[in-house]
Every structure is written in C-alpha cells, then in structure tokens.
Design a protein around this motif. Structure first.
Motif, PDB file in Angstrom:
ATOM      1  N   THR A 108       0.855  -1.181   0.000  1.00 44.88           N
ATOM      2  CA  THR A 108       0.000   0.000   0.000  1.00 44.88           C
ATOM      3  C   THR A 108       0.894   1.234   0.000  1.00 44.88           C
ATOM      4  OG1 THR A 108      -0.056   0.138   2.408  1.00 44.88           O
ATOM      5  CG2 THR A 108      -1.755  -1.225   1.347  1.00 44.88           C
ATOM      6  N   LYS A 109       0.320   2.362  -0.331  1.00 41.34           N
ATOM      7  CA  LYS A 109       1.093   3.608  -0.284  1.00 41.34           C
ATOM      8  C   LYS A 109       1.558   3.885   1.138  1.00 41.34           C
ATOM      9  CE  LYS A 109      -1.021   5.767  -4.286  1.00 41.34           C
ATOM     10  NZ  LYS A 109      -1.847   6.857  -4.803  1.00 41.34           N
ATOM     11  N   ALA A 110       0.666   3.690   2.105  1.00 34.44           N
ATOM     12  CA  ALA A 110       1.026   3.914   3.508  1.00 34.44           C
ATOM     13  C   ALA A 110       2.114   2.939   3.950  1.00 34.44           C
ATOM     14  CB  ALA A 110      -0.200   3.770   4.401  1.00 34.44           C
ATOM     15  N   GLY A 111       2.003   1.699   3.505  1.00 39.24           N
ATOM     16  CA  GLY A 111       3.018   0.703   3.833  1.00 39.24           C
ATOM     17  C   GLY A 111       4.371   1.054   3.252  1.00 39.24           C
ATOM     18  N   LEU A 112       4.367   1.529   2.010  1.00 35.08           N
ATOM     19  CA  LEU A 112       5.617   1.920   1.365  1.00 35.08           C
ATOM     20  C   LEU A 112       6.241   3.112   2.086  1.00 35.08           C
ATOM     21  CD1 LEU A 112       7.707   1.545  -0.869  1.00 35.08           C
ATOM     22  CD2 LEU A 112       6.263   2.936  -2.358  1.00 35.08           C
ATOM     23  N   ILE A 113       5.408   4.061   2.502  1.00 28.37           N
ATOM     24  CA  ILE A 113       5.920   5.217   3.250  1.00 28.37           C
ATOM     25  C   ILE A 113       6.502   4.757   4.593  1.00 28.37           C
ATOM     26  CG2 ILE A 113       5.240   7.329   4.468  1.00 28.37           C
ATOM     27  CD1 ILE A 113       3.236   7.763   2.111  1.00 28.37           C
ATOM     28  N   GLY A 114       5.789   3.879   5.278  1.00 28.20           N
ATOM     29  CA  GLY A 114       6.296   3.331   6.543  1.00 28.20           C
ATOM     30  C   GLY A 114       7.598   2.578   6.347  1.00 28.20           C
ATOM     31  N   TYR A 115       7.659   1.820   5.264  1.00 28.12           N
ATOM     32  CA  TYR A 115       8.885   1.084   4.936  1.00 28.12           C
ATOM     33  C   TYR A 115      10.033   2.055   4.694  1.00 28.12           C
ATOM     34  CZ  TYR A 115      12.084  -2.084   2.515  1.00 28.12           C
ATOM     35  OH  TYR A 115      13.183  -2.813   2.153  1.00 28.12           O
ATOM     36  N   MET A 116       9.764   3.116   3.943  1.00 30.68           N
ATOM     37  CA  MET A 116      10.805   4.087   3.622  1.00 30.68           C
ATOM     38  C   MET A 116      11.316   4.787   4.884  1.00 30.68           C
ATOM     39  SD  MET A 116      11.375   3.808   0.456  1.00 30.68           S
ATOM     40  CE  MET A 116      11.596   5.008  -0.799  1.00 30.68           C
ATOM     41  N   VAL A 117      10.423   5.123   5.791  1.00 33.47           N
ATOM     42  CA  VAL A 117      10.843   5.762   7.038  1.00 33.47           C
ATOM     43  C   VAL A 117      11.694   4.799   7.861  1.00 33.47           C
ATOM     44  CG1 VAL A 117      10.022   6.683   9.265  1.00 33.47           C
ATOM     45  CG2 VAL A 117       8.934   7.397   7.125  1.00 33.47           C
ATOM     46  N   THR A 118      11.202   3.570   8.017  1.00 34.80           N
ATOM     47  CA  THR A 118      11.969   2.553   8.735  1.00 34.80           C
ATOM     48  C   THR A 118      13.301   2.315   8.055  1.00 34.80           C
ATOM     49  OG1 THR A 118       9.922   1.493   9.443  1.00 34.80           O
ATOM     50  CG2 THR A 118      11.927   0.164   9.558  1.00 34.80           C
ATOM     51  N   LEU A 119      13.273   2.236   6.742  1.00 27.39           N
ATOM     52  CA  LEU A 119      14.490   1.997   5.974  1.00 27.39           C
ATOM     53  C   LEU A 119      15.487   3.143   6.143  1.00 27.39           C
ATOM     54  CD1 LEU A 119      15.814  -0.021   4.035  1.00 27.39           C
ATOM     55  CD2 LEU A 119      14.704   1.192   2.154  1.00 27.39           C
ATOM     56  N   ALA A 120      14.994   4.373   6.167  1.00 28.32           N
ATOM     57  CA  ALA A 120      15.896   5.515   6.344  1.00 28.32           C
ATOM     58  C   ALA A 120      16.625   5.421   7.685  1.00 28.32           C
ATOM     59  CB  ALA A 120      15.119   6.822   6.245  1.00 28.32           C
ATOM     60  N   VAL A 121      15.896   5.101   8.750  1.00 31.34           N
ATOM     61  CA  VAL A 121      16.530   4.957  10.069  1.00 31.34           C
ATOM     62  C   VAL A 121      17.484   3.765  10.063  1.00 31.34           C
ATOM     63  CG1 VAL A 121      16.077   4.439  12.516  1.00 31.34           C
ATOM     64  CG2 VAL A 121      14.624   6.068  11.281  1.00 31.34           C
ATOM     65  N   LEU A 122      17.042   2.669   9.503  1.00 32.82           N
ATOM     66  CA  LEU A 122      17.867   1.463   9.434  1.00 32.82           C
ATOM     67  C   LEU A 122      19.126   1.706   8.606  1.00 32.82           C
ATOM     68  CD1 LEU A 122      17.992  -1.535  10.231  1.00 32.82           C
ATOM     69  CD2 LEU A 122      16.673  -2.055   8.184  1.00 32.82           C
ATOM     70  N   ILE A 123      18.981   2.374   7.503  1.00 32.52           N
ATOM     71  CA  ILE A 123      20.137   2.663   6.645  1.00 32.52           C
ATOM     72  C   ILE A 123      21.098   3.607   7.354  1.00 32.52           C
ATOM     73  CG2 ILE A 123      20.865   3.880   4.563  1.00 32.52           C
ATOM     74  CD1 ILE A 123      18.511   2.598   3.129  1.00 32.52           C
ATOM     75  N   LEU A 124      20.573   4.591   8.038  1.00 34.88           N
ATOM     76  CA  LEU A 124      21.454   5.506   8.769  1.00 34.88           C
ATOM     77  C   LEU A 124      22.282   4.721   9.788  1.00 34.88           C
ATOM     78  CD1 LEU A 124      22.347   8.407   9.166  1.00 34.88           C
ATOM     79  CD2 LEU A 124      20.512   8.672  10.827  1.00 34.88           C
ATOM     80  N   PHE A 125      21.613   3.828  10.520  1.00 30.64           N
ATOM     81  CA  PHE A 125      22.346   3.021  11.498  1.00 30.64           C
ATOM     82  C   PHE A 125      23.341   2.081  10.822  1.00 30.64           C
ATOM     83  CE2 PHE A 125      22.823  -1.044  13.718  1.00 30.64           C
ATOM     84  CZ  PHE A 125      23.548  -0.594  14.809  1.00 30.64           C
ATOM     85  N   THR A 126      22.897   1.360   9.798  1.00 31.57           N
ATOM     86  CA  THR A 126      23.805   0.395   9.178  1.00 31.57           C
ATOM     87  C   THR A 126      24.895   1.079   8.357  1.00 31.57           C
ATOM     88  OG1 THR A 126      22.246   0.018   7.349  1.00 31.57           O
ATOM     89  CG2 THR A 126      22.171  -1.542   9.197  1.00 31.57           C
ATOM     90  N   THR A 127      24.627   2.286   7.874  1.00 31.35           N
ATOM     91  CA  THR A 127      25.688   3.054   7.208  1.00 31.35           C
ATOM     92  C   THR A 127      26.763   3.403   8.223  1.00 31.35           C
ATOM     93  OG1 THR A 127      24.167   3.941   5.561  1.00 31.35           O
ATOM     94  CG2 THR A 127      26.210   5.156   5.905  1.00 31.35           C
TER      95      THR A 127
END
Length: 174
Positions: A108-127
C-alpha cells in the motif's frame, strides 16, 4: 523445484523465511557490488556532512590518524554515500521482490511510506555500522575485505528488522 515447494508450503512462515533469505542473498550481492564499486565514483567527493550527521559520523571514532575522507575535522560525503546508497538501492530492490515473490502480497502507499521511514533509520544506522567496521578493519590484515565484511554485517541487521516488518506488517495476509 522452487515452484513446487512454493505450491506445497505456500504461506508457511518457515518457507517464507527461507524465501526471504534467498532474496536476501540476491540483495547482498547487489549491496556488495555497490559497496565496492560506488567508492570509485564518490572517493573524490570532499563535501563535508551537514551538522546533524557530524554527531553520528565522528572522524575520531571511524579513523585512526589521517584520512582522505576527513576535511577540516569533518567526515565527507565521499565516505558515507557509498555505504548509504548501496543499502538504499539494495533494499528498495528487496522490497519489491519480497512483496511479489516471498509474501505474494500487495503493498500500500502507507506501507511503502512506513517502509521508507523505517528503511531511512535502518540505513542511517547500518551506514554508520559499515563505516565503523570498515574503519576498524582497515588497519588490520583484513583491510582488503573491510567493505565486504561491513556490508555483510549491515545485511544481517537488516534481515533481523525487515523480515518481521514485511511478514507481519507490510504484506500480512488479509
């Protein structure tokens, strides 16, 4: 063979975890390739990180001694972007493959947005994690494998976060 297993086990959580890990292997290949190729593009970039990232990417933590990735005491984008982009591109690819092949769901659009937010935090940490591990290994006999080991560690963290997110939140059966 995979099609027969998929027909037999369908939405079984163990089978989905196996498929998720097979997809993760392909994500890892994409991420490892990018983690090792992107520095060729970004190594000459000397623009420094903005203030809010300087507190996370501290040169005294990441490097022992001088580094081409530090300008005036601040880590450069040339250091961070290869890690960040390798994570980002690989995980976006993984989102769509897992949606269709692993969980056979519809995003869903909301799911994709939630994924992107989670991914941004996750990527910042894993980066940060990749940078930290690479910096520590660069001064050892494993220096030639530093980026690969770092990317693999980041991938492990991402599997631990993304599998439950995708299975139980984003693509759960309705």
């Amino acid at each position: 063979m995979l099609k027969k297993l998929d027909e037999r086990f369908g939405n079984n959580a163990i089978w989905q975890f196996v498929k998720f890990n097979m997809v993760s292997m392909s994500i890892t290949i994409v991420q490892l390739l990018l983690a090792n190729l992107l520095p060729l593009v970004f190594d000459s970039m000397t623009a420094t990180l903005p203030g809010f990232l300087q507190g996370i990417f501290k040169p005294e933590v990441l490097f022992e001694g001088e580094s081409k990735y530090v300008v005036n005491g601040v880590v450069t984008w040339g250091y961070v972007l290869p890690f960040f982009l390798s994570n980002f591109i690989a995980n976006i690819y993984g989102y769509f493959v897992n949606m269709k092949a692993t969980f056979k769901g519809q995003g869903t659009k909301a799911g994709l947005i939630g994924y992107m937010v989670t991914l941004a935090v996750l990527i910042l940490f894993t980066t940060w994690l990749q940078g930290y591990i690479t910096a520590k290994l660069t001064a050892t006999s494993l220096s030639s494998l530093a980026r690969t080991i770092a990317a693999m560690a980041a991938g492990t963290v991402q599997v631990a976060v993304l599998f439950p997110l995708e299975k139980f939140v984003l693509f759960k059966e309705r």
